[in-house]
Design a protein around this motif. Structure first.
Motif, mmCIF file in Angstrom:
data_model
loop_
_atom_site.group_PDB
_atom_site.id
_atom_site.type_symbol
_atom_site.label_atom_id
_atom_site.label_comp_id
_atom_site.label_asym_id
_atom_site.label_seq_id
_atom_site.Cartn_x
_atom_site.Cartn_y
_atom_site.Cartn_z
ATOM 1 N N GLY A 97 3.744 61.255 -13.572
ATOM 2 C CA GLY A 97 4.187 60.143 -12.736
ATOM 3 C C GLY A 97 3.337 59.979 -11.490
ATOM 4 O O GLY A 97 2.440 60.791 -11.212
ATOM 5 N N PRO A 98 3.593 58.946 -10.684
ATOM 6 C CA PRO A 98 2.821 58.713 -9.466
ATOM 7 C C PRO A 98 3.073 59.773 -8.406
ATOM 8 O O PRO A 98 4.135 60.404 -8.376
ATOM 9 N N LEU A 99 2.101 59.952 -7.543
ATOM 10 C CA LEU A 99 2.214 60.905 -6.452
ATOM 11 C C LEU A 99 2.594 60.186 -5.165
ATOM 12 O O LEU A 99 2.344 58.986 -5.009
ATOM 13 N N PRO A 100 3.188 60.900 -4.221
ATOM 14 C CA PRO A 100 3.468 60.275 -2.923
ATOM 15 C C PRO A 100 2.169 59.888 -2.230
ATOM 16 O O PRO A 100 1.145 60.557 -2.355
ATOM 17 N N ALA A 101 2.210 58.768 -1.499
ATOM 18 C CA ALA A 101 1.017 58.276 -0.805
ATOM 19 C C ALA A 101 0.614 59.214 0.317
ATOM 20 O O ALA A 101 1.456 59.857 0.967
ATOM 21 N N ALA A 102 -0.672 59.327 0.521
ATOM 22 C CA ALA A 102 -1.186 60.124 1.631
ATOM 23 C C ALA A 102 -0.846 59.435 2.955
ATOM 24 O O ALA A 102 -0.746 58.209 3.037
ATOM 25 N N THR A 103 -0.652 60.229 3.978
ATOM 26 C CA THR A 103 -0.428 59.685 5.316
ATOM 27 C C THR A 103 -1.756 59.229 5.900
ATOM 28 O O THR A 103 -2.741 59.990 5.901
ATOM 29 N N ALA A 104 -1.813 57.990 6.373
ATOM 30 C CA ALA A 104 -3.046 57.435 6.947
ATOM 31 C C ALA A 104 -2.912 57.390 8.464
ATOM 32 O O ALA A 104 -2.056 56.684 8.995
ATOM 33 N N SER A 105 -3.749 58.146 9.163
ATOM 34 C CA SER A 105 -3.735 58.176 10.625
ATOM 35 C C SER A 105 -4.975 57.465 11.158
ATOM 36 O O SER A 105 -6.107 57.901 10.892
ATOM 37 N N VAL A 106 -4.758 56.367 11.881
ATOM 38 C CA VAL A 106 -5.874 55.565 12.392
ATOM 39 C C VAL A 106 -6.370 56.149 13.711
ATOM 40 O O VAL A 106 -5.579 56.460 14.604
ATOM 41 N N ALA A 107 -7.687 56.306 13.838
ATOM 42 C CA ALA A 107 -8.283 56.851 15.049
ATOM 43 C C ALA A 107 -8.197 55.846 16.194
ATOM 44 O O ALA A 107 -8.313 54.636 15.982
ATOM 45 N N ASP A 108 -8.009 56.332 17.403
ATOM 46 C CA ASP A 108 -7.962 55.474 18.581
ATOM 47 C C ASP A 108 -9.388 55.256 19.081
ATOM 48 O O ASP A 108 -9.801 55.722 20.144
ATOM 49 N N THR A 109 -10.155 54.498 18.287
ATOM 50 C CA THR A 109 -11.579 54.313 18.583
ATOM 51 C C THR A 109 -11.803 53.474 19.829
ATOM 52 O O THR A 109 -12.773 53.675 20.558
ATOM 53 N N GLY A 110 -10.921 52.521 20.086
ATOM 54 C CA GLY A 110 -11.099 51.641 21.230
ATOM 55 C C GLY A 110 -11.190 52.390 22.539
ATOM 56 O O GLY A 110 -11.898 51.974 23.451
ATOM 57 N N ALA A 111 -10.481 53.518 22.637
ATOM 58 C CA ALA A 111 -10.493 54.288 23.870
ATOM 59 C C ALA A 111 -11.858 54.921 24.120
ATOM 60 O O ALA A 111 -12.208 55.276 25.236
ATOM 61 N N GLU A 112 -12.667 55.075 23.041
ATOM 62 C CA GLU A 112 -13.961 55.718 23.168
ATOM 63 C C GLU A 112 -15.072 54.738 23.536
ATOM 64 O O GLU A 112 -16.139 55.138 23.976
ATOM 65 N N SER A 113 -14.851 53.439 23.297
ATOM 66 C CA SER A 113 -15.909 52.460 23.540
ATOM 67 C C SER A 113 -16.022 52.169 25.028
ATOM 68 O O SER A 113 -15.038 51.900 25.703
ATOM 69 N N GLY A 114 -17.228 52.244 25.543
ATOM 70 C CA GLY A 114 -17.435 52.081 26.959
ATOM 71 C C GLY A 114 -17.600 50.630 27.375
ATOM 72 O O GLY A 114 -17.594 49.716 26.560
ATOM 73 N N THR A 115 -17.734 50.433 28.665
ATOM 74 C CA THR A 115 -17.977 49.097 29.215
ATOM 75 C C THR A 115 -19.318 49.100 29.930
ATOM 76 O O THR A 115 -19.795 50.140 30.392
ATOM 77 N N THR A 116 -19.932 47.933 30.012
ATOM 78 C CA THR A 116 -21.235 47.813 30.676
ATOM 79 C C THR A 116 -21.140 47.057 31.990
ATOM 80 O O THR A 116 -22.030 47.159 32.821
ATOM 81 N N GLY A 117 -20.092 46.294 32.172
ATOM 82 C CA GLY A 117 -19.960 45.480 33.368
ATOM 83 C C GLY A 117 -20.436 44.066 33.139
ATOM 84 O O GLY A 117 -21.016 43.747 32.096
ATOM 85 N N ALA A 118 -20.198 43.207 34.101
ATOM 86 C CA ALA A 118 -20.555 41.793 33.989
ATOM 87 C C ALA A 118 -21.576 41.427 35.055
ATOM 88 O O ALA A 118 -21.639 42.060 36.113
ATOM 89 N N PRO A 119 -22.392 40.423 34.792
ATOM 90 C CA PRO A 119 -23.316 39.943 35.824
ATOM 91 C C PRO A 119 -22.552 39.407 37.036
ATOM 92 O O PRO A 119 -21.382 39.039 36.941
ATOM 93 N N THR A 120 -23.242 39.332 38.153
ATOM 94 C CA THR A 120 -22.637 38.856 39.402
ATOM 95 C C THR A 120 -22.802 37.347 39.526
ATOM 96 O O THR A 120 -23.909 36.820 39.408
#
Length: 418
Positions: free
Chosen positions: A35-58
Motif C-alpha cells: 500500500g501507499p506510504l505516509p508522505a514525507a514532511t516538507a520543511s521550507v527553508a527561510d531563504t528570504g532572511a539570508e538575502s541581503g540588501t544593496t540600498g537605493a540611489p539617492t
C-alpha cells in the motif's frame, strides 16, 4: 456422543476469531506491504532572511522626485513632495503615449498624415503671442505623425501637442477623455490633465507616477528613437534641435526638460548606470519635478549617478544546488529540494528578496527527480527556477511497514477516501 452446548459455543468463538484473523491477514498484509506510504514532511527553508540588501540611489528631497528600475513594478526611491505637483512640459510625454495608444507608430515608420487645421494654426498664433515654445506651421499643411511627435518632444512645441491631440481624438475634449481613461487603466491616479501641453496649473501628478510614465515612454520604440536624436529636419525643411538633451556625459537620456513658473524645472529621464567592475549597463527611469533652478538640478543629477553606480550589485538570486525544501520521512530518510541552476541579476535591492517555494508532496523519490520550483520576487521582476531532489528517498521495506501499522493504514485510508 453429541457435543455439549459449552463445546459448541467454544467452537463457534474459535471459528469467528479464525475468520477475523484470516480477514486481517488478508487485508492488513497487502495494505501494509504494497500500500501507499505516509508522505514525507516538507520543511521550507527561510531563504528570504539570508538575502541581503544593496540600498537605493539617492534622490533629491527638494521638489518631488522618484526613480524606478527598468522592468520593475514598483518605485525604487522617492523624495520630497509625495503629492501631485504641476507637471510642466512632462505632460507632453503623456500626450505622446496616449496618442500612440490610439495611433500606434512602428519603429522607423513615418506614420499617418496629419493635416494642420484652422484651430491648430490659431493655437500656434496664440502661443507666439504668449512667448511659449512653438514651431511654425500653417493651416492645410500635412505633417507625418512622426514629424509631429518630433516637433512636440524634441522642440517642445506646444502647438504641435495641441494638433496631435485634436488629430488623434477629434477635439481637445476628446483627447482629455482618452487621457483620463488611459491614466486610469495604467493606475496613475495622481495625474490630472486639463490640456495637452502641461502649461496649465491644473496639469498635475506625483513624481512616483511620472517616473513610471517615463519607463513606459522609454519602452516605446518610436519615442526612444526620437529622443535619441540630436536634431531632425521636419516638414518644410524646418530644423528641430533636441531641447530636452541634458547631462548626456553622465549617462542621461532626457525624455522631457522644461521650466515654468508654476512647475519649476522638470525633467523625465532614463539613466544608464555602469556598475563598478561589471560589464554593461543597467537602466533607471526617473522624474525630478519642481526643482528650484538648473544648478540644483545639476547637483541632484550628479548625486543620482554616483549613488546609483555604488548601490547596484550583481546579486546572486539563486545558486545551483541551493536547498529550498527538506523532505523527512517517518522511517528516517531525508533529501533536499535544490535549485537546478544559478541565476543572478544586477539589482538595487532595498529589502530582502522574497522566495515562494512550490514543492510537490512525495513519499519516495529518485535523486535528480524534479519536485517543483521556487519563484523569487526581485526588483527586476519575478524569477522562476526548477527544483530537484539531491538524494534518493527509498521505500522503508516490509519490516518497517508491518511494525508501523498506524501511519501505513492512515496512508492507505487516505489514498482510498481522500
Amino acid at each position: 456422543m453429541a457435543a455439549s452446548p459449552a463445546r459448541k459455543a467454544l467452537r463457534a468463538v474459535v471459528i469467528v476469531v479464525g475468520v477475523f484473523v484470516i480477514l486481517a491477514v488478508g487485508v492488513y498484509g497487502p495494505a501494509t506491504l504494497v500500500g501507499p506510504l505516509p508522505a514525507a514532511t516538507a520543511s521550507v527553508a527561510d531563504t528570504g532572511a539570508e538575502s541581503g540588501t544593496t540600498g537605493a540611489p539617492t534622490v533629491p528631497q527638494t521638489g518631488a522626485s522618484a526613480i524606478v528600475a527598468e522592468k520593475s513594478d514598483g518605485v525604487l526611491a522617492s523624495g520630497g513632495i509625495a503629492e501631485a505637483v504641476p507637471l510642466g512640459g512632462t505632460a507632453k510625454i503623456i500626450t505622446a503615449l496616449v496618442v500612440l495608444d490610439a495611433k500606434p507608430l512602428a519603429s522607423g515608420a513615418a506614420g499617418e498624415q496629419v493635416t494642420v487645421s484652422a484651430d491648430d494654426y490659431a493655437s500656434y498664433v496664440q502661443y507666439l503671442s504668449e512667448r511659449a515654445r512653438a514651431i511654425s506651421f500653417i493651416a492645410g499643411e500635412q505633417w507625418t505623425q512622426r514629424q509631429m511627435l518630433e516637433a512636440m518632444l524634441l522642440g517642445s512645441s506646444n502647438n504641435h501637442a495641441d494638433a496631435l491631440a485634436r488629430w488623434a481624438f477629434g477635439s481637445m475634449d476628446g483627447y482629455l477623455e482618452a487621457a483620463e481613461a488611459w491614466l486610469s487603466e495604467k493606475g496613475f491616479a495622481s495625474v490630472q490633465l486639463v490640456d495637452a501641453t502641461g502649461l496649465a496649473e491644473g496639469d498635475v501628478g506625483s513624481a512616483s507616477d511620472l517616473a513610471q510614465i517615463a519607463a513606459l515612454a522609454g519602452a516605446e520604440p518610436a519615442l526612444a528613437e526620437i529622443m535619441a536624436s540630436e536634431s531632425v529636419t521636419v516638414n518644410g525643411n524646418r530644423s528641430v534641435e533636441n531641447l530636452a538633451a541634458y547631462a548626456a556625459d553622465e549617462g542621461y537620456t532626457m525624455l522631457s526638460r522644461s521650466y515654468t513658473d508654476e512647475a519649476g524645472v522638470c525633467v523625465l529621464f532614463a539613466l544608464d548606470v555602469t556598475p563598478a567592475g561589471a560589464e554593461g549597463t543597467v537602466r533607471l527611469y526617473g522624474a525630478f519635478l519642481r526643482e528650484p533652478d538648473w544648478e540644483t538640478l545639476d547637483a541632484d543629477l550628479t548625486t543620482l549617478t554616483e549613488t546609483a553606480a555604488s548601490t547596484v550589485r550583481a546579486t546572486p538570486v539563486v545558486t545551483e544546488g541551493q536547498s529550498f525544501v527538506t523532505y523527512s520521512t517517518a522511517w528516517g530518510e531525508s533529501a533536499n529540494g535544490v535549485a537546478m541552476g544559478t541565476e543572478s541579476r544586477m539589482l538595487w535591492a532595498t529589502s530582502p528578496l522574497r522566495y515562494d517555494v512550490d514543492a510537490k508532496s512525495l513519499s519516495t523519490g529518485s535523486k535528480g527527480e524534479q519536485i517543483g520550483s521556487v519563484t523569487v520576487t526581485t526588483p527586476d521582476g519575478p524569477l522562476n527556477v526548477l527544483l530537484e531532489l539531491d538524494g534518493r528517498i527509498g521505500d522503508p521495506g516490509p519490516i518497517w511497514r508491518l511494525t508501523h501499522p498506524v501511519p501505513v493504514i492512515e496512508a492507505f485510508i487516505a489514498s482510498r477516501f481522500g
